[in-house]
Scaffold this motif. Structure first.
Motif, PDB file in Angstrom:
ATOM      1  N   LEU A  57      12.101  -4.422  18.492  1.00  0.00           N
ATOM      2  CA  LEU A  57      10.856  -4.742  19.197  1.00  0.00           C
ATOM      3  C   LEU A  57      10.450  -3.623  20.170  1.00  0.00           C
ATOM      4  N   ASN A  58      10.682  -2.397  19.742  1.00  0.00           N
ATOM      5  CA  ASN A  58      10.353  -1.234  20.541  1.00  0.00           C
ATOM      6  C   ASN A  58       9.015  -0.663  20.078  1.00  0.00           C
ATOM      7  N   VAL A  59       8.080  -0.501  21.000  1.00  0.00           N
ATOM      8  CA  VAL A  59       6.729  -0.073  20.642  1.00  0.00           C
ATOM      9  C   VAL A  59       6.726   1.309  20.003  1.00  0.00           C
ATOM     10  N   ALA A  60       7.449   2.249  20.598  1.00  0.00           N
ATOM     11  CA  ALA A  60       7.489   3.615  20.058  1.00  0.00           C
ATOM     12  C   ALA A  60       8.091   3.629  18.659  1.00  0.00           C
ATOM     13  N   ASP A  61       9.137   2.841  18.465  1.00  0.00           N
ATOM     14  CA  ASP A  61       9.789   2.739  17.155  1.00  0.00           C
ATOM     15  C   ASP A  61       8.825   2.149  16.126  1.00  0.00           C
ATOM     16  N   ALA A  62       8.089   1.109  16.532  1.00  0.00           N
ATOM     17  CA  ALA A  62       7.125   0.465  15.627  1.00  0.00           C
ATOM     18  C   ALA A  62       6.014   1.427  15.234  1.00  0.00           C
ATOM     19  N   LEU A  63       5.523   2.207  16.196  1.00  0.00           N
ATOM     20  CA  LEU A  63       4.468   3.170  15.900  1.00  0.00           C
ATOM     21  C   LEU A  63       4.961   4.254  14.945  1.00  0.00           C
ATOM     22  N   ASN A  64       6.196   4.665  15.116  1.00  0.00           N
ATOM     23  CA  ASN A  64       6.772   5.655  14.208  1.00  0.00           C
ATOM     24  C   ASN A  64       6.900   5.099  12.804  1.00  0.00           C
ATOM     25  N   ASN A  65       7.334   3.852  12.686  1.00  0.00           N
ATOM     26  CA  ASN A  65       7.528   3.246  11.370  1.00  0.00           C
ATOM     27  C   ASN A  65       6.218   2.924  10.670  1.00  0.00           C
ATOM     28  N   ILE A  66       5.232   2.483  11.433  1.00  0.00           N
ATOM     29  CA  ILE A  66       3.959   2.149  10.784  1.00  0.00           C
ATOM     30  C   ILE A  66       3.239   3.416  10.319  1.00  0.00           C
ATOM     31  N   SER A  67       3.603   4.559  10.887  1.00  0.00           N
ATOM     32  CA  SER A  67       3.005   5.825  10.448  1.00  0.00           C
ATOM     33  C   SER A  67       3.421   6.170   9.019  1.00  0.00           C
ATOM     34  N   LYS A  68       4.471   5.509   8.512  1.00  0.00           N
ATOM     35  CA  LYS A  68       4.947   5.743   7.149  1.00  0.00           C
ATOM     36  C   LYS A  68       4.206   4.875   6.129  1.00  0.00           C
ATOM     37  N   VAL A  69       3.368   3.957   6.620  1.00  0.00           N
ATOM     38  CA  VAL A  69       2.570   3.086   5.756  1.00  0.00           C
ATOM     39  C   VAL A  69       1.320   3.845   5.329  1.00  0.00           C
ATOM     40  N   ASN A  70       0.951   3.730   4.059  1.00  0.00           N
ATOM     41  CA  ASN A  70      -0.185   4.503   3.553  1.00  0.00           C
ATOM     42  C   ASN A  70      -1.517   4.129   4.201  1.00  0.00           C
ATOM     43  N   ARG A  71      -1.749   2.835   4.371  1.00  0.00           N
ATOM     44  CA  ARG A  71      -3.010   2.392   4.962  1.00  0.00           C
ATOM     45  C   ARG A  71      -2.741   1.275   5.958  1.00  0.00           C
ATOM     46  N   VAL A  72      -3.364   1.352   7.121  1.00  0.00           N
ATOM     47  CA  VAL A  72      -3.277   0.313   8.145  1.00  0.00           C
ATOM     48  C   VAL A  72      -4.689  -0.213   8.399  1.00  0.00           C
ATOM     49  N   TYR A  73      -4.868  -1.520   8.209  1.00  0.00           N
ATOM     50  CA  TYR A  73      -6.178  -2.145   8.380  1.00  0.00           C
ATOM     51  C   TYR A  73      -6.111  -3.196   9.489  1.00  0.00           C
ATOM     52  N   PHE A  74      -7.296  -3.754   9.804  1.00  0.00           N
ATOM     53  CA  PHE A  74      -7.383  -4.740  10.871  1.00  0.00           C
ATOM     54  C   PHE A  74      -8.197  -5.936  10.400  1.00  0.00           C
ATOM     55  N   GLN A  75      -7.722  -7.105  10.745  1.00  0.00           N
ATOM     56  CA  GLN A  75      -8.318  -8.352  10.251  1.00  0.00           C
ATOM     57  C   GLN A  75      -9.802  -8.452  10.576  1.00  0.00           C
ATOM     58  N   GLU A  76     -10.207  -7.926  11.730  1.00  0.00           N
ATOM     59  CA  GLU A  76     -11.617  -7.997  12.126  1.00  0.00           C
ATOM     60  C   GLU A  76     -12.506  -7.121  11.250  1.00  0.00           C
ATOM     61  N   ASP A  77     -11.898  -6.168  10.560  1.00  0.00           N
ATOM     62  CA  ASP A  77     -12.642  -5.300   9.636  1.00  0.00           C
ATOM     63  C   ASP A  77     -12.228  -5.583   8.194  1.00  0.00           C
ATOM     64  N   PHE A  78     -12.163  -6.843   7.864  1.00  0.00           N
ATOM     65  CA  PHE A  78     -11.627  -7.259   6.571  1.00  0.00           C
ATOM     66  C   PHE A  78     -12.389  -6.649   5.391  1.00  0.00           C
ATOM     67  N   GLN A  79     -13.716  -6.698   5.426  1.00  0.00           N
ATOM     68  CA  GLN A  79     -14.496  -6.179   4.307  1.00  0.00           C
ATOM     69  C   GLN A  79     -14.297  -4.677   4.128  1.00  0.00           C
ATOM     70  N   TYR A  80     -14.156  -3.972   5.234  1.00  0.00           N
ATOM     71  CA  TYR A  80     -13.857  -2.549   5.155  1.00  0.00           C
ATOM     72  C   TYR A  80     -12.513  -2.332   4.453  1.00  0.00           C
ATOM     73  N   ALA A  81     -11.524  -3.151   4.775  1.00  0.00           N
ATOM     74  CA  ALA A  81     -10.197  -3.015   4.162  1.00  0.00           C
ATOM     75  C   ALA A  81     -10.275  -3.151   2.646  1.00  0.00           C
ATOM     76  N   ILE A  82     -11.007  -4.159   2.174  1.00  0.00           N
ATOM     77  CA  ILE A  82     -11.128  -4.371   0.728  1.00  0.00           C
ATOM     78  C   ILE A  82     -11.854  -3.209   0.069  1.00  0.00           C
ATOM     79  N   SER A  83     -12.934  -2.752   0.702  1.00  0.00           N
ATOM     80  CA  SER A  83     -13.705  -1.629   0.161  1.00  0.00           C
ATOM     81  C   SER A  83     -12.865  -0.360   0.108  1.00  0.00           C
ATOM     82  N   ASP A  84     -12.098  -0.119   1.156  1.00  0.00           N
ATOM     83  CA  ASP A  84     -11.285   1.090   1.214  1.00  0.00           C
ATOM     84  C   ASP A  84     -10.141   1.023   0.191  1.00  0.00           C
ATOM     85  N   LEU A  85      -9.560  -0.151  -0.005  1.00  0.00           N
ATOM     86  CA  LEU A  85      -8.510  -0.302  -1.015  1.00  0.00           C
ATOM     87  C   LEU A  85      -9.063  -0.044  -2.416  1.00  0.00           C
ATOM     88  N   GLU A  86     -10.278  -0.503  -2.664  1.00  0.00           N
ATOM     89  CA  GLU A  86     -10.932  -0.207  -3.947  1.00  0.00           C
ATOM     90  C   GLU A  86     -11.044   1.299  -4.158  1.00  0.00           C
TER      91      GLU A  86
END
Length: 270
Positions: A187-216
């Motif tokens: 539950l370390n913030v710096a560790d979490a930020l480092n690990n999420i940087s390895k994820v190809n795409r990070v989206y946000f629920q409030e921008d749901f339609q953008y997420a679907i469009s970008d995944l397409e």
């Protein structure tokens, strides 16, 4: 009689073995994806529109949440899909997989395109509270019809307690700060930020339609969301004191979320 056989443990066991054999030998999911991507894995955060995202991919095989049920491996049309099962996810024989496992719990195959959807932490927690409240209030038939995880959640209804504060107090880190926990075991913030940087795409629920469009765009797949669940209006009460208490418990996850928003919000797929 036929229904009894199909629903038996023995039938499901051998049927799953046959499906695994077929998916590993005869399904070439990677040919439907861009060069360098062999499969897609969704790091599914609870109550962050993940099921709606899943529906867009399942729709490629004319599948729905109800059709998939609790099956870990589903073959439909020319695609294979995986849910829930860590062994199958790590084996990598699928077009698309989704589960609630933390990122650090998995050892994914190379060329796996990963993405996740984050949500404002307090809003996510309230949504989780409403979810369990709905499970506790709805009748059994309707509950299972709308959500195939109904019985799993029903067994956890003790988490509700009598008040929102009770709910917050009884939740483990895995559920209370699910987003931070997903990307950092400590539950370390710096560790979490480092690990999420390895994820190809990070989206946000409030921008749901953008997420679907970008995944397409990223995956060159025709994605169409089919929202199958409508839980109706759930009546809950949260006092201002309880809200502030919850916010204090979410302090580190809120920091993680804000920093993630600054770094990843509306990053365009190239």
């Amino acid at each position: 009689m036929i229904s009894k056989i199909i629903n038996s443990y023995t039938y499901k066991k051998y049927h799953r073995k046959i499906k695994y054999f077929l998916s590993s030998r005869y399904y070439n999911n990677s040919k439907y994806l861009p060069e360098g991507i062999d499969r897609v894995y969704h790091i599914h955060i609870r109550k962050s529109a993940g099921t709606s995202v899943n529906s867009a991919f399942w729709n490629l095989g004319d599948l729905t949440l109800k059709k998939i049920g609790r099956e870990p491996l589903v073959l439909s049309k020319k695609f294979s899909f995986v849910c829930f099962n860590k062994e199958l996810i790590e084996a990598g024989h699928y077009l698309y997989a989704s589960a609630h496992f933390a990122q650090w719990e998995l050892n994914l195959k190379p060329n796996t395109f990963t993405f996740t959807v984050l949500r404002e932490p307090y809003s996510r927690l309230v949504s989780l509270y409403k979810y369990y409240t709905w499970v506790d209030q709805v009748d059994e038939k309707t509950g299972y019809y709308l959500d195939t995880s109904y019985y799993v959640l029903k067994a956890q209804k003790h988490l509700l307690g009598k008040t929102f504060k009770d709910f917050v107090d009884v939740l483990s880190d895995k559920y209370l700060t699910n987003q931070l926990y997903t990307f950092s075991q400590t539950l370390n913030v710096a560790d979490a930020l480092n690990n999420i940087s390895k994820v190809n795409r990070v989206y946000f629920q409030e921008d749901f339609q953008y997420a679907i469009s970008d995944l397409e765009t990223c995956l060159k797949l025709p994605l169409h969301v089919k929202n199958e669940r409508n839980f109706g209006n759930i009546d809950i009460h949260i006092s201002e004191e309880e809200k502030q208490y919850a916010l204090s418990k979410l302090k580190d996850e809120i920091e993680f979320y804000k920093l993630a928003v600054e770094k990843y919000k509306n990053v365009v797929c190239i």
